[in-house]
Scaffold this motif. Structure first.
Motif, PDB file in Angstrom:
ATOM      1  N   ARG A  63       0.825  -1.211   0.000  1.00 43.85           N
ATOM      2  CA  ARG A  63       0.000   0.000   0.000  1.00 43.85           C
ATOM      3  C   ARG A  63       0.862   1.265   0.000  1.00 43.85           C
ATOM      4  NH1 ARG A  63      -5.339  -2.150   2.360  1.00 43.85           N
ATOM      5  NH2 ARG A  63      -5.428  -3.910   0.945  1.00 43.85           N
ATOM      6  N   PHE A  64       2.097   1.104  -0.413  1.00 41.21           N
ATOM      7  CA  PHE A  64       3.045   2.231  -0.455  1.00 41.21           C
ATOM      8  C   PHE A  64       3.693   2.284  -1.829  1.00 41.21           C
ATOM      9  CE2 PHE A  64       2.400   1.213   3.914  1.00 41.21           C
ATOM     10  CZ  PHE A  64       2.476   2.419   4.597  1.00 41.21           C
ATOM     11  N   LEU A  65       3.972   3.496  -2.297  1.00 40.68           N
ATOM     12  CA  LEU A  65       4.698   3.676  -3.557  1.00 40.68           C
ATOM     13  C   LEU A  65       6.144   4.012  -3.221  1.00 40.68           C
ATOM     14  CD1 LEU A  65       1.669   5.099  -3.927  1.00 40.68           C
ATOM     15  CD2 LEU A  65       2.625   5.710  -6.122  1.00 40.68           C
ATOM     16  N   SER A  66       7.059   3.411  -3.947  1.00 41.05           N
ATOM     17  CA  SER A  66       8.478   3.677  -3.747  1.00 41.05           C
ATOM     18  C   SER A  66       9.225   3.071  -4.922  1.00 41.05           C
ATOM     19  CB  SER A  66       8.947   3.020  -2.435  1.00 41.05           C
ATOM     20  OG  SER A  66      10.353   3.116  -2.307  1.00 41.05           O
ATOM     21  N   ALA A  67      10.381   3.652  -5.277  1.00 38.38           N
ATOM     22  CA  ALA A  67      11.178   3.035  -6.340  1.00 38.38           C
ATOM     23  C   ALA A  67      11.584   1.622  -5.925  1.00 38.38           C
ATOM     24  CB  ALA A  67      12.410   3.888  -6.626  1.00 38.38           C
ATOM     25  N   ASN A  68      11.706   1.388  -4.611  1.00 43.14           N
ATOM     26  CA  ASN A  68      11.978   0.036  -4.103  1.00 43.14           C
ATOM     27  C   ASN A  68      10.794  -0.418  -3.253  1.00 43.14           C
ATOM     28  OD1 ASN A  68      12.718  -2.270  -2.825  1.00 43.14           O
ATOM     29  ND2 ASN A  68      14.610  -1.461  -1.926  1.00 43.14           N
ATOM     30  N   SER A 185      20.931  10.632  -3.188  1.00 38.72           N
ATOM     31  CA  SER A 185      20.147  11.003  -4.368  1.00 38.72           C
ATOM     32  C   SER A 185      18.665  11.142  -4.020  1.00 38.72           C
ATOM     33  CB  SER A 185      20.380  10.035  -5.524  1.00 38.72           C
ATOM     34  OG  SER A 185      20.407   8.727  -5.040  1.00 38.72           O
ATOM     35  N   ILE A 186      17.986  11.901  -4.900  1.00 43.63           N
ATOM     36  CA  ILE A 186      16.576  12.228  -4.671  1.00 43.63           C
ATOM     37  C   ILE A 186      15.752  11.686  -5.831  1.00 43.63           C
ATOM     38  CG2 ILE A 186      14.914  14.155  -4.361  1.00 43.63           C
ATOM     39  CD1 ILE A 186      17.037  14.029  -2.128  1.00 43.63           C
ATOM     40  N   VAL A 187      14.721  10.944  -5.511  1.00 39.42           N
ATOM     41  CA  VAL A 187      13.766  10.518  -6.540  1.00 39.42           C
ATOM     42  C   VAL A 187      12.828  11.711  -6.769  1.00 39.42           C
ATOM     43  CG1 VAL A 187      11.865   8.929  -7.062  1.00 39.42           C
ATOM     44  CG2 VAL A 187      13.896   8.095  -5.821  1.00 39.42           C
ATOM     45  N   GLN A 188      12.726  12.150  -8.023  1.00 43.07           N
ATOM     46  CA  GLN A 188      11.957  13.354  -8.380  1.00 43.07           C
ATOM     47  C   GLN A 188      10.661  13.497  -7.551  1.00 43.07           C
ATOM     48  OE1 GLN A 188      12.819  15.797 -10.586  1.00 43.07           O
ATOM     49  NE2 GLN A 188      10.970  16.812  -9.851  1.00 43.07           N
ATOM     50  N   ALA A 339       5.098  12.506  -3.123  1.00 41.58           N
ATOM     51  CA  ALA A 339       5.701  11.229  -3.512  1.00 41.58           C
ATOM     52  C   ALA A 339       7.131  11.506  -3.964  1.00 41.58           C
ATOM     53  CB  ALA A 339       4.897  10.580  -4.628  1.00 41.58           C
ATOM     54  N   GLY A 340       7.969  10.448  -4.015  1.00 43.59           N
ATOM     55  CA  GLY A 340       9.385  10.658  -4.316  1.00 43.59           C
ATOM     56  C   GLY A 340      10.081  11.152  -3.052  1.00 43.59           C
ATOM     57  N   GLY A 341      11.318  11.611  -3.233  1.00 42.90           N
ATOM     58  CA  GLY A 341      12.075  12.099  -2.074  1.00 42.90           C
ATOM     59  C   GLY A 341      13.407  11.385  -1.958  1.00 42.90           C
ATOM     60  N   ILE A 342      13.956  11.373  -0.740  1.00 46.15           N
ATOM     61  CA  ILE A 342      15.302  10.808  -0.542  1.00 46.15           C
ATOM     62  C   ILE A 342      15.296   9.334  -0.945  1.00 46.15           C
ATOM     63  CG2 ILE A 342      17.100  10.305   1.171  1.00 46.15           C
ATOM     64  CD1 ILE A 342      16.062  12.822   2.713  1.00 46.15           C
ATOM     65  N   SER A 343      16.210   8.988  -1.834  1.00 44.16           N
ATOM     66  CA  SER A 343      16.188   7.641  -2.423  1.00 44.16           C
ATOM     67  C   SER A 343      16.456   6.555  -1.383  1.00 44.16           C
ATOM     68  CB  SER A 343      17.236   7.560  -3.529  1.00 44.16           C
ATOM     69  OG  SER A 343      17.322   6.223  -3.981  1.00 44.16           O
ATOM     70  N   THR A 344      15.610   5.534  -1.403  1.00 42.70           N
ATOM     71  CA  THR A 344      15.799   4.412  -0.479  1.00 42.70           C
ATOM     72  C   THR A 344      17.077   3.642  -0.811  1.00 42.70           C
ATOM     73  OG1 THR A 344      14.444   3.003  -1.896  1.00 42.70           O
ATOM     74  CG2 THR A 344      13.326   4.140  -0.092  1.00 42.70           C
ATOM     75  N   ASP A 368      11.541   8.446  -0.015  1.00 46.51           N
ATOM     76  CA  ASP A 368      10.749   7.993  -1.153  1.00 46.51           C
ATOM     77  C   ASP A 368       9.895   6.769  -0.779  1.00 46.51           C
ATOM     78  OD1 ASP A 368       9.791   7.333  -3.710  1.00 46.51           O
ATOM     79  OD2 ASP A 368      11.569   6.116  -4.142  1.00 46.51           O
ATOM     80  N   VAL A 369       8.989   6.980   0.150  1.00 42.00           N
ATOM     81  CA  VAL A 369       7.988   5.969   0.534  1.00 42.00           C
ATOM     82  C   VAL A 369       6.698   6.753   0.757  1.00 42.00           C
ATOM     83  CG1 VAL A 369       7.231   4.325   2.303  1.00 42.00           C
ATOM     84  CG2 VAL A 369       9.652   4.418   1.657  1.00 42.00           C
ATOM     85  N   THR A 370       5.673   6.446  -0.035  1.00 36.01           N
ATOM     86  CA  THR A 370       4.426   7.218   0.035  1.00 36.01           C
ATOM     87  C   THR A 370       3.245   6.277   0.153  1.00 36.01           C
ATOM     88  OG1 THR A 370       5.438   8.844  -1.416  1.00 36.01           O
ATOM     89  CG2 THR A 370       3.051   8.968  -1.167  1.00 36.01           C
ATOM     90  N   GLY A 371       2.439   6.475   1.174  1.00 31.84           N
ATOM     91  CA  GLY A 371       1.322   5.567   1.415  1.00 31.84           C
ATOM     92  C   GLY A 371       0.055   5.969   0.688  1.00 31.84           C
ATOM     93  N   TRP A 372      -0.862   5.017   0.621  1.00 33.16           N
ATOM     94  CA  TRP A 372      -2.216   5.317   0.148  1.00 33.16           C
ATOM     95  C   TRP A 372      -2.867   6.282   1.142  1.00 33.16           C
ATOM     96  CZ3 TRP A 372      -4.895  -0.070  -1.051  1.00 33.16           C
ATOM     97  CH2 TRP A 372      -4.297  -0.625  -2.180  1.00 33.16           C
ATOM     98  N   LEU A 373      -3.989   6.816   0.715  1.00 35.23           N
ATOM     99  CA  LEU A 373      -4.844   7.589   1.619  1.00 35.23           C
ATOM    100  C   LEU A 373      -5.409   6.623   2.675  1.00 35.23           C
ATOM    101  CD1 LEU A 373      -6.322  10.490   1.546  1.00 35.23           C
ATOM    102  CD2 LEU A 373      -8.270   9.184   0.715  1.00 35.23           C
ATOM    103  N   GLY A 374      -5.529   7.085   3.917  1.00 36.28           N
ATOM    104  CA  GLY A 374      -6.219   6.235   4.891  1.00 36.28           C
ATOM    105  C   GLY A 374      -5.402   5.853   6.102  1.00 36.28           C
ATOM    106  N   GLY A 375      -4.436   6.686   6.505  1.00 33.75           N
ATOM    107  CA  GLY A 375      -3.671   6.412   7.720  1.00 33.75           C
ATOM    108  C   GLY A 375      -2.326   5.759   7.451  1.00 33.75           C
ATOM    109  N   TYR A 376      -2.074   5.410   6.188  1.00 34.57           N
ATOM    110  CA  TYR A 376      -0.823   4.720   5.856  1.00 34.57           C
ATOM    111  C   TYR A 376       0.395   5.638   5.998  1.00 34.57           C
ATOM    112  CZ  TYR A 376      -3.965   1.220   3.949  1.00 34.57           C
ATOM    113  OH  TYR A 376      -4.944   0.274   3.811  1.00 34.57           O
TER     114      TYR A 376
END
Ligand code: FDA
Length: 392
Positions: A63-68, A185-188, A339-344, A368-376
């Motif tokens: 339930r999270f977006l991340s390059a990894n 590095s930073i993910v856009q 979303a994006g940010g400091i690279s994992t 660079d870890v972004t959760g869904w809506l809903g407390g994540y």
């Protein structure tokens, strides 16, 4: 504060920073927690409509977006929603599940901030609020942070200043600047959980501002079944905020306005109730104004009996797969997260420490870890803050 030595300096007294400070303080660490805002946890205060959706019981790494996509697993596995619920209950804060595993305070988000402040105070965390950070440097194994002209030192520095969404309450891209300074590095970064805007081709829908409907929205293989809300600028509501995190510019999203009915539904209705008008039929399944706008677009009117089965099936198929081509988003001013940010790739998933810069940590939304809506997103802030708090 100045000249004193600390075991760690944490920049950002938001969700992740306060959790990290409280955990490290409880381990006997001397912690300086710095924020340029004059009160801690401003985003917590405005979260969840003022009631803070503080976690989600269905938290899982998918339930999270991340390059990894695997990065968040370790921290989320070691500090779970149950751990945070136990903390909330120890402080006597009443809560309830609203929907889809989302837990909210019965009272107010201010209770969560007060709880974290108490946790920090009880373990001797030094808070420096209303203090802009003007310089960060590193040498001889120490981080030197200049706060309103005064230098503070520590062998560990935690970046917990979040992302740039909602700049009017003091959000900034400061964590990215410091991370870059030390070679990370930073993910856009991009606005996420944000309303989508529609162009002139969809002007008809602007007249629906305020209308909401239960839909299934799809982008590629990702789909969400939640409410959509039409706004004067485009599309919002939980379904659209969710899909916005995945959506990419110059691509379309598909909306199923009738997620509980199949494409042949209108043709079937014709058999059952041939004298009913197509407008009345659709308005039984959808808000009237929305039904009208969709029928205008479909150029469909009159009684079902007078409409060909083929036309009704085509209309049913379109209503189940309506393409919208957003022309953008409402940007950081309205985005719930970045979303994006400091690279994992540059961080340890166990401790959040930079792999090539000992003593530097990054937690919360800055990563660079972004959760869904809903407390994540709060659960990620607590879990990553806890992981770093165990390590510094
Ligand atoms: P956070 O933003 O909480 O804290 C960062 C801190 O750093 C702030 O105190 C800020 O002042 C400080 N800072 C920034 N720049 C600085 C600088 N240059 N120098 C010093 N200090 C600096 N999530 C969720 O799970 N459930 C919900 O209900 C909601 N609701 C919600 C509503 C709204 C309107 C928004 C905008 C966001 C949400 N969120 C949410 C998202 C959630 O608020 C967010 O993901 C977390 O607060 C992130 O926690 P962090 O600690 O990483 O950053």
């Amino acid at each position: 504060m100045a000249g004193q030595t600390y075991d760690a300096i944490i920049l950002g007294a938001g969700a992740a920073g306060m959790m990290c400070a409280a955990i490290a303080g409880a381990r006997g660490r001397r912690i300086l927690l710095v924020d340029h805002a004059d009160e801690p946890g401003k985003k917590i205060l405005i979260s969840g409509g003022g009631r803070c959706n503080f976690t989600n019981i269905y938290t899982a790494a998918d339930r999270f977006l991340s390059a990894n996509p695997h990065f968040a697993k370790s921290a989320l596995g070691r500090y779970s929603p149950e751990d945070f619920i136990a903390l909330v209950e120890r402080h006597g804060i009443a809560w309830h599940e609203k929907t889809l595993g989302q837990l909210f305070c019965d009272g107010s988000a201010a209770q969560i901030v007060a709880m974290l402040e108490k946790e920090c105070a009880s373990v001797g965390v030094t808070m420096a609020l209303g203090r802009p950070v003007t310089n960060v440097a590193h040498g001889d194994g120490q981080y030197r942070v200049t706060i309103t002209g005064q230098d503070c030192h520590a062998p560990a520095l935690v970046l917990a200043t979040g992302g740039p969404s909602i700049p009017k309450i003091g959000a900034s891209g400061f964590a990215y600047d410091v991370a870059r300074q030390f070679g990370l590095s930073i993910v856009q970064p991009r606005p996420a959980l944000v309303p989508l805007t529609l162009g002139p081709d969809d002007a008809l829908f602007a007249s629906l501002s305020g209308v909401s409907a239960d839909v299934e929205v799809r982008w590629g293989k990702t789909r969400f079944r939640e409410a959509a809300l039409f706004t004067h600028r485009g599309l919002s509501g939980p379904a659209m905020l969710q899909i916005s995190s995945y959506w990419q510019h110059r691509t379309s999203i598909s909306v199923n306005f009738l997620p509980d009915r199949d494409g042949g539904w209108l043709a079937d209705e014709k058999q059952e109730r041939p004298r009913a008008s197509v407008r009345r039929t659709l308005a039984q399944a959808l808000p009237e104004r929305l039904a009208d706008a969709l029928l205008e677009r479909l150029a469909l009117q009159g009684d079902l009996a007078n409409l060909a089965d083929k036309a009704l099936r085509q209309a049913g198929a379109r209503l189940g797969d309506w393409a919208f081509m957003p022309d953008g988003t409402e940007g950081y001013a309205k985005a719930e997260v970045t979303a994006g940010g400091i690279s994992t790739a540059d961080l340890s998933s166990r401790t959040m420490e930079a792999t090539r810069m000992p003593g530097l940590y990054a937690i919360g939304e800055a990563v660079d870890v972004t959760g869904w809506l809903g407390g994540y997103n709060f659960q990620w802030a607590w879990a990553s803050g806890w992981a770093a708090g165990q390590a510094i």
